[in-house]
Design a protein around this motif. Sequence first.
Motif, PDB file in Angstrom:
ATOM      1  N   THR A  97     -19.529  14.047  51.088  1.00  0.00           N
ATOM      2  CA  THR A  97     -20.871  14.476  50.664  1.00  0.00           C
ATOM      3  C   THR A  97     -20.958  15.910  50.155  1.00  0.00           C
ATOM      4  N   GLU A  98     -19.899  16.685  50.339  1.00  0.00           N
ATOM      5  CA  GLU A  98     -20.059  18.116  50.051  1.00  0.00           C
ATOM      6  C   GLU A  98     -19.221  18.618  48.868  1.00  0.00           C
ATOM      7  N   THR A 232     -25.317  28.233  52.898  1.00  0.00           N
ATOM      8  CA  THR A 232     -26.127  28.822  51.823  1.00  0.00           C
ATOM      9  C   THR A 232     -25.241  29.446  50.739  1.00  0.00           C
ATOM     10  N   THR A 233     -24.003  28.948  50.665  1.00  0.00           N
ATOM     11  CA  THR A 233     -23.110  29.369  49.573  1.00  0.00           C
ATOM     12  C   THR A 233     -22.693  28.138  48.796  1.00  0.00           C
ATOM     13  N   GLY A 255     -20.300  22.642  48.811  1.00  0.00           N
ATOM     14  CA  GLY A 255     -21.412  23.309  49.482  1.00  0.00           C
ATOM     15  C   GLY A 255     -22.272  22.336  50.250  1.00  0.00           C
ATOM     16  N   ASN A 256     -23.412  22.838  50.630  1.00  0.00           N
ATOM     17  CA  ASN A 256     -24.371  22.039  51.377  1.00  0.00           C
ATOM     18  C   ASN A 256     -24.726  20.750  50.619  1.00  0.00           C
ATOM     19  N   ALA A 262     -28.157  17.469  44.491  1.00  0.00           N
ATOM     20  CA  ALA A 262     -29.031  17.833  43.356  1.00  0.00           C
ATOM     21  C   ALA A 262     -28.191  18.066  42.092  1.00  0.00           C
ATOM     22  N   MET A 263     -27.058  18.731  42.259  1.00  0.00           N
ATOM     23  CA  MET A 263     -26.176  18.968  41.103  1.00  0.00           C
ATOM     24  C   MET A 263     -25.614  17.638  40.585  1.00  0.00           C
ATOM     25  N   THR A 264     -25.293  16.749  41.528  1.00  0.00           N
ATOM     26  CA  THR A 264     -24.714  15.452  41.136  1.00  0.00           C
ATOM     27  C   THR A 264     -25.715  14.627  40.321  1.00  0.00           C
ATOM     28  N   LYS A 265     -27.006  14.781  40.667  1.00  0.00           N
ATOM     29  CA  LYS A 265     -28.045  14.062  39.908  1.00  0.00           C
ATOM     30  C   LYS A 265     -27.980  14.434  38.423  1.00  0.00           C
TER      31      LYS A 265
END
Length: 393
Positions: A97-98, A232-233, A255-256, A262-265
């Motif tokens: 997931t990260e 938070t990085t 990252g988180n 959100a980036m993957t979207k």
Amino acid sequence: MTISKNKCSRYICDCVNDLPPSGIRKFFDLVSHMEGAISLGVGEPDYVTPWHIREAAIYSMEKGYTMYTSNSGTPELREELARYLTAHCHVDYDPGTEFLITTGVSEALDLVMRAILNPGDEVIMADPSYVSYPSCVCLAGGKAVKVPTRVEDNFELRAEDIVPYISNKTKAILLGYPANPTGAMMNREGLSRIADLALRHNLLVISDEIYARLVYGVEEVCFAALPGMRDTTVLLGGFSKAYAMTGWRLGYAAGNQEIISAMTKIHQYTMLCAPIMAQKAGIEALKFGEPDIQEMVSDYNRRRLMMVKGFNNIGLSCFDPKGAFYAFPSIKSTGMTSDDFSETLLREEKVVVVPGTAFGPSGEGYVRCCYATAMSEIEEALSRIKRFLDKRR
Ligand SMILES: Cc1ncc(COP(=O)(O)O)c(C=O)c1O
């Protein structure tokens, strides 16, 4: 029938119209037809990708790996990356997931900005810094806020210098150390002070660590591994520089989970996935590429020492770069601007350097010279630059 250029310019959006062309490209264009030119301009290893890594990609194609992968990247590559980051950077990420595998750090930079910025949100960064940083922020509707850095501070971005630039619009701090164009590094203490500041102001930190493996005799600190900073990085990393894989277009963000998803979207609608053969090659690089890195780094180090000493010897005082593969000598003693110096040097001596101002106003008085170039070329370039300077003394 071709339509004239000015007829179509009205279709271009304001944001793109207002983007300045890259100050680096301009020099590539000037040099492309110049015979006998020596380029210290391109920020690219002069090695080809090690054979076993190329072979892994060829083998994957022979076996029929020619399709899309999962949007996030192949599970094998993400698992290998997780192991690699634990071992080298002392930070643990969940491969499920990260991670997001991207087409280079370039895409990761674009995605993270688009994922976090609302119109007018601000991102703080060092000046000078990599040419894409302000453009990615601007294209995502944000505002790049540049904090001047100085040779007296080893071109480090100091937490105390950031403070006056923080506003209620500040969303993130973008770090890029080892730095392009200066070759500067940040030590643990300086990074920890930025971490404290970011935590105090609830700012996200985006840490572009593409040059992390190219360091010379100093400690490389992964920002996400600092106490309290993992979530938070957003760590950006790549294969282009460490494994001489610029053309493969392979990088990653770690990252988180919420930010990565959100980036993957965005990635799933705009890129879908990184090329599968590059991902197969990336697994081989991570598993077996360590000796290649060691060999390239010791070679870059020899060239680094030669170039820095060479500049100092011919009277251009040169900051001691501890990372990446750039020297950033001062040309202030010539009385010329960075732009003048670079253009005249190219015309008279056919040596390509990049004016420091291509990376921001604080680059005035400097030029960027890449030492990922053969020793003989560096030697010849230095002797041409000396002749250029002697004519003016
Ligand atoms: C600081 C920095 N970040 C990112 C990139 C882009 O790297 P990639 O080839 O992974 O897209 C570069 C390329 O020169 C760079 O210098």
